[in-house]
Design a protein around this motif. Structure first.
Motif, PDB file in Angstrom:
ATOM      1  N   LYS A 483       6.506   3.658   2.945  1.00 17.65           N
ATOM      2  CA  LYS A 483       6.891   4.256   1.666  1.00 17.65           C
ATOM      3  C   LYS A 483       7.525   3.249   0.734  1.00 17.65           C
ATOM      4  CE  LYS A 483       7.587   9.026   3.260  1.00 17.65           C
ATOM      5  NZ  LYS A 483       8.552  10.149   3.356  1.00 17.65           N
ATOM      6  N   GLY A 518       8.152  -0.883  -5.008  1.00 19.54           N
ATOM      7  CA  GLY A 518       7.370   0.332  -5.144  1.00 19.54           C
ATOM      8  C   GLY A 518       7.740   1.356  -4.089  1.00 19.54           C
ATOM      9  N   TYR A 519       7.820   2.591  -4.516  1.00 19.34           N
ATOM     10  CA  TYR A 519       8.051   3.698  -3.581  1.00 19.34           C
ATOM     11  C   TYR A 519       6.891   4.669  -3.731  1.00 19.34           C
ATOM     12  CZ  TYR A 519      10.111   7.770  -1.322  1.00 19.34           C
ATOM     13  OH  TYR A 519      10.341   8.841  -0.491  1.00 19.34           O
ATOM     14  N   ARG A 520       6.329   5.089  -2.606  1.00 19.32           N
ATOM     15  CA  ARG A 520       5.170   5.964  -2.687  1.00 19.32           C
ATOM     16  C   ARG A 520       5.228   7.053  -1.622  1.00 19.32           C
ATOM     17  NH1 ARG A 520       0.858   1.904  -3.063  1.00 19.32           N
ATOM     18  NH2 ARG A 520       2.494   1.057  -4.382  1.00 19.32           N
ATOM     19  N   LEU A 522       2.501   9.352   0.251  1.00 19.45           N
ATOM     20  CA  LEU A 522       1.063   9.417   0.442  1.00 19.45           C
ATOM     21  C   LEU A 522       0.619  10.678   1.168  1.00 19.45           C
ATOM     22  CD1 LEU A 522       0.510   5.681   1.447  1.00 19.45           C
ATOM     23  CD2 LEU A 522       0.143   6.729  -0.776  1.00 19.45           C
ATOM     24  N   ASN A 530       0.492  13.249  -4.056  1.00 20.02           N
ATOM     25  CA  ASN A 530       0.990  11.889  -3.879  1.00 20.02           C
ATOM     26  C   ASN A 530       1.873  11.516  -5.060  1.00 20.02           C
ATOM     27  OD1 ASN A 530      -0.732  10.665  -6.021  1.00 20.02           O
ATOM     28  ND2 ASN A 530      -2.398  11.160  -4.596  1.00 20.02           N
ATOM     29  N   MET A 531       2.617  10.437  -4.869  1.00 21.41           N
ATOM     30  CA  MET A 531       3.516   9.946  -5.914  1.00 21.41           C
ATOM     31  C   MET A 531       3.667   8.437  -5.751  1.00 21.41           C
ATOM     32  SD  MET A 531       7.505  10.940  -6.717  1.00 21.41           S
ATOM     33  CE  MET A 531       8.164  10.179  -5.232  1.00 21.41           C
ATOM     34  N   TYR A 532       3.640   7.726  -6.882  1.00 25.79           N
ATOM     35  CA  TYR A 532       3.830   6.277  -6.889  1.00 25.79           C
ATOM     36  C   TYR A 532       4.889   5.933  -7.934  1.00 25.79           C
ATOM     37  CZ  TYR A 532      -0.714   6.272  -4.525  1.00 25.79           C
ATOM     38  OH  TYR A 532      -1.751   6.506  -3.661  1.00 25.79           O
ATOM     39  N   ASN A 534       6.983   2.516  -9.459  1.00 25.13           N
ATOM     40  CA  ASN A 534       6.961   1.053  -9.452  1.00 25.13           C
ATOM     41  C   ASN A 534       7.997   0.502 -10.424  1.00 25.13           C
ATOM     42  OD1 ASN A 534       4.428   0.568  -7.782  1.00 25.13           O
ATOM     43  ND2 ASN A 534       3.625   1.902  -9.380  1.00 25.13           N
ATOM     44  N   ASN A 557       5.066   5.066 -13.304  1.00 24.91           N
ATOM     45  CA  ASN A 557       4.935   6.036 -12.222  1.00 24.91           C
ATOM     46  C   ASN A 557       3.663   6.849 -12.411  1.00 24.91           C
ATOM     47  OD1 ASN A 557       5.639   8.505 -13.929  1.00 24.91           O
ATOM     48  ND2 ASN A 557       7.485   7.252 -14.191  1.00 24.91           N
ATOM     49  N   SER A 558       3.186   7.432 -11.324  1.00 25.92           N
ATOM     50  CA  SER A 558       2.034   8.323 -11.400  1.00 25.92           C
ATOM     51  C   SER A 558       2.154   9.380 -10.318  1.00 25.92           C
ATOM     52  CB  SER A 558       0.725   7.543 -11.240  1.00 25.92           C
ATOM     53  OG  SER A 558       0.607   7.013  -9.939  1.00 25.92           O
TER      54      SER A 558
END
Length: 805
Positions: A483, A518-520, A522, A530-532, A534, A557-558
């Motif tokens: 993550k 970055g934190y994600r 998945l 999902n979430m990203y 940066n 972010n997305s």
């Protein structure tokens, strides 16, 4: 100092190579499947009730990759796959179960395109080394998609000749495929062991499955293949094919009509099991797409995408290190004629250099060494010059016979690591300039594939009246699993770095230091799939002489929700402004640019719907009254049916009170404050009759005008002083209009007929802020290109040809 740095880097690299040689992906579970040999032929029709498929081992128990990574595939949606082979190739039969066959999505597209489709594919690695695989995918509409998958990227420009058929049935849908052995790469040995994975996507739920589970938390896809056994005693077939072409063109421009007929051939030969020779003889690129030209006010040339198929296919080795820009081969001449401006006029100047021939050799040994060789030769080109007083005409060479060469060695090891050596060379006859560039690159992952250490060192030599040497380098470390991820790197580019004879380079003489976190997420959680997140911090400075340029903070972010809508945004700011060392176009000078705060938002609707829309708004607010930069964009796609769709893209740009270079003389550098408005409209439409036949429309109108409001003298400290004596007319309007109407028919494997109509024009006017109607009147008063062309290519395989005789 630089020599010591290089020695330390090389020592580090080769120590890592020695350590990595013992590494393997033993921690990754690998499923195994047995292929069965059959002597009788298999009918490729998508109907799986043939006797030949009975009692063949079945691959099943697929595992979800997205959105619920690791979840077993439900029995109601199970996938069953069988493999047969004979002396000519692999045969695959796959049944995709679906309790609702009427809801299987099957939009028709052109070859190598996937849209609103269910699909099934195999990913096969003949050397079973986790490094490079070949993809063969079939959509539920019967469209073929193929490409090369490496640890770095996915190259969908690669095209193979293979066979497939699909059928919707009461169980769901089925596919049969034949992959000829001449399209695969594998070592010469009695018993083969292929790396194998299989993928399936159910589009209506946006769910992706793999046969061998792929952990999206770490590593890359090629690490996670299973094994295909049972392929034994295969004689490597002769890999020799010819693709002759015939083309004819009718061109009308400014009242003059010309017609020409061309013919030539591409040749492909398998030197051995690993290496392939590709050559184009008497090349014809008349149907390459138009370039999306713009009004370019920057200090740098515009970079265009490659449009020629020979240079697009099989380029994964040559793209290493970003040192090869194929548009240089057959690009613009390197000189403009020297004339007496009072007496002479250039009446003809070639816009493009003609390519004489080109070839590529590429492949990879069973020990992981990839070798790529490219060579291209362009012809001598001359300009025509008229003496206005005497009427005499003379010729002057603006580009001599030129040889372009690229050499790549890429050693892969330890599943996910590589060291690469790249050399590019340009040799021109006569007194024209020559050039050479060499780069060493490395990317080394640890045993668990959670961290990587990477970098490069490159040098460029340009030989003209004297030799100019430049260099650049990068070093970094990153965590690319889990993550929480991060990356730290530093790079520099010297002021004399120049690879523009066979590469593409712009900004030089700077150092850059970057930190990224970055934190994600998945796995689906709450309302999100999902979430990203940066976060980036970049610091830039000039190398010679040292100068702090700018500090940039960026957060983006997305998110994707359970309705498969994607959205995001971000902010970016430069708290101390910027000292722009490029806009003055003079070494040692810079322009002070006020700080900005940039914010943006974007939204993408569900692509499964008939109407899809994407919206983006990007707004830069500068720390200067009245100065801003606004970039909105809109994308609309309407799918009228599985055969027909239309797309509209609108991309305006508004730059208010920007400051840019406007000229210089022996004493001063002048800057101008200007207003610039740009509008770009693009419409593409497509009607696909079946998986082999398409009618496509592409339209683009680009309009940009610039109005100068005030001029300044640039001071040595980067500030500006108002100046009224310098007042040239630099206002301008640029228009570009292109229309392509294309009919394509893949009438046989590897063979295509293309009928194309083109209409194009462009103009530049030394005025701005024209009314919309007046602008169009001026555009259509300019001479227009009208072009009709027919091109036919036919694929001939040696193994099939010899049976004819």
């Amino acid at each position: 100092m630089k020599t010591k740095f290089c020695i330390l880097i090389l020592t580090f690299v080769f120590l890592q190579i020695s350590a990595q040689k013992t590494m393997a992906s033993d921690s990754i579970s690998r499923k195994k499947l047995q292929a069965i040999k059959k002597d009788q032929s298999v009918k490729i029709d998508g109907i799986l009730d043939d006797e030949i498929w009975k009692n063949v081992p079945v691959a099943t128990n697929f595992v979800e990759r997205q959105p619920n990574n690791g979840k077993p595939q439900a029995d109601s949606l199970k996938t069953e796959v069988k493999f047969l082979y004979d002396d000519t190739g692999l045969y695959i039969a796959a049944q995709m179960y679906d309790p609702q066959p009427s809801k299987i999505l099957k939009e028709l597209t052109e070859r190598d395109n996937i849209a609103n489709d269910d699909f099934f594919g195999i990913i096969i690695n003949g050397y079973n080394d986790h490094q490079q695989s070949l993809e063969f995918i079939v959509t539920a509409a019967g469209v073929q998609v193929d490409g090369k998958l490496t640890t770095e990227n996915e190259d969908m420009s690669w095209n193979a000749v293979w066979y497939s058929a699909v059928k919707i049935n009461e169980k769901g849908w089925a596919v049969e495929m034949k992959i000829p052995f001449f399209e695969l790469r594998f070592p010469k040995k009695e018993m083969q062991e292929f790396g194998l994975n299989m993928i399936r996507k159910i589009k209506r739920t946006n769910t992706m499955y793999d046969w061998n589970h792929v952990d999206n938390q770490k590593g890359n896809y090629t690490l996670y293949d299973g094994v295909l056994n049972g392929v034994t005693d295969i004689k490597t077939p002769t890999r020799l094919s010819f693709t002759p072409y015939f083309s004819t063109y009718v061109n009308n421009f400014d009242g003059k009509t010309e017609m020409n007929v061309n013919g030539g051939m591409d040749l492909k030969y398998g030197i051995n099991d690993a290496f392939t020779f590709d050559m184009t003889l008497i090349p014809d690129f008349g149907q390459a797409n138009f370039d999306n030209s713009i009004l370019n006010l920057t200090p740098f040339e515009q970079q265009f995408a490659e449009q020629r198929s020979f240079f697009m296919e099989g380029t994964e080795l040559f793209s290493k290190g970003d040192m090869f820009y194929s548009r240089r081969v057959g690009g613009s001449p390197s000189r403009y004629p020297i004339i007496d401006e009072e007496k002479e006029t250039v009446t003809e100047y070639p816009g493009k250099v003609k390519l004489f021939n080109a070839f590529k050799i590429s492949g990879r040994t069973k020990k992981g060494l990839g070798i790529g060789i490219f060579n291209g030769v362009t012809e001598k080109m001359e300009a025509t010059i008229l003496n206005n007083e005497t009427g005499a005409i003379r010729k002057e060479v603006v580009e001599p016979w030129t040889n372009y060469n690229v050499l790549v060695f890429d050693q892969r090891f330890g599943d996910n690591s590589s060291v690469t050596l790249v050399n590019t060379n340009t040799t021109r006859s006569g007194d024209f300039r020559d050039a050479n560039a060499t780069g060493l690159l490395w990317n080394i992952a640890n045993k668990k594939n959670t961290y990587n250490y990477y970098g490069n060192f490159k040098g460029s030599w340009v030989m003209n009246d004297e030799t100019k040497f430049g260099n650049r380098g990068t070093i970094g470390i990153g965590k690319f699993s889990g993550k929480n991820r991060f990356e730290i790197n530093a790079n520099y580019v010297s002021k004399d770095w120049d690879i523009n004879d066979l590469g593409f380079s712009t900004k030089t003489n700077y150092g850059n230091h970057n930190v990224w976190y970055g934190y994600r997420i998945l796995q689906p959680t709450g309302k999100l799939n999902n979430m990203y997140l940066n976060f980036n911090l970049n610091y830039y400075h000039r190398l010679e002489s040292f100068l702090n340029q700018k500090l940039v903070f960026n957060h983006n972010n997305s998110f994707t929700n359970k309705k498969f809508q994607s959205f995001g945004g971000g902010v970016e700011f430069t708290p101390y402004g910027e000292k722009d060392i490029y806009e003055p176009r003079t070494l040692g000078r810079y322009l002070r640019v006020p700080g900005y705060f940039d914010s943006w938002l974007w939204f993408e609707s569900d692509s499964r719907k008939k109407l899809q829309y994407n919206i983006n708004v990007d707004y830069y607010a500068y720390d200067q009254k009245g100065r801003n930069y606004v970039v909105p964009s809109l994308y609309l796609r309407y799918r009228a049916s599985d055969k027909m769709k239309i797309i509209w893209q609108f991309n305006p740009v508004f730059s208010n009170n920007e400051v840019g270079f406007s000229g210089k003389d022996a004493s001063n550098i002048y800057m101008g404050r200007r207003q610039r408005n740009t509008y770009e409209n693009a419409i593409t439409g497509q009607y696909t009759f079946n998986e082999k036949m398409t009618l496509a429309l592409a339209f683009r109108h680009y309009f940009s005008d610039v109005t100068y409001k005030q001029f300044y003298i640039l001071n040595n400290d980067g500030s500006l002083d108002s100046n009224t004596s310098y007042n040239p007319n630099l206002n301008g309007t640029y228009n570009s209009w292109n229309v392509d109407l294309r009919y394509s028919w893949w009438f046989a494997p590897g063979s295509q007929l293309t009928l194309l109509y083109r209409n194009a024009t462009s103009n530049y006017l030394e005025m701005s802020r024209m009314k919309f109607k007046n602008n169009f009147d001026e555009l259509f008063n300019a001479p227009m290109i009208n072009n009709f062309s027919l091109r036919i290519t036919y694929f001939l395989d040696y193994n099939r040809m010899k049976n004819w005789f």
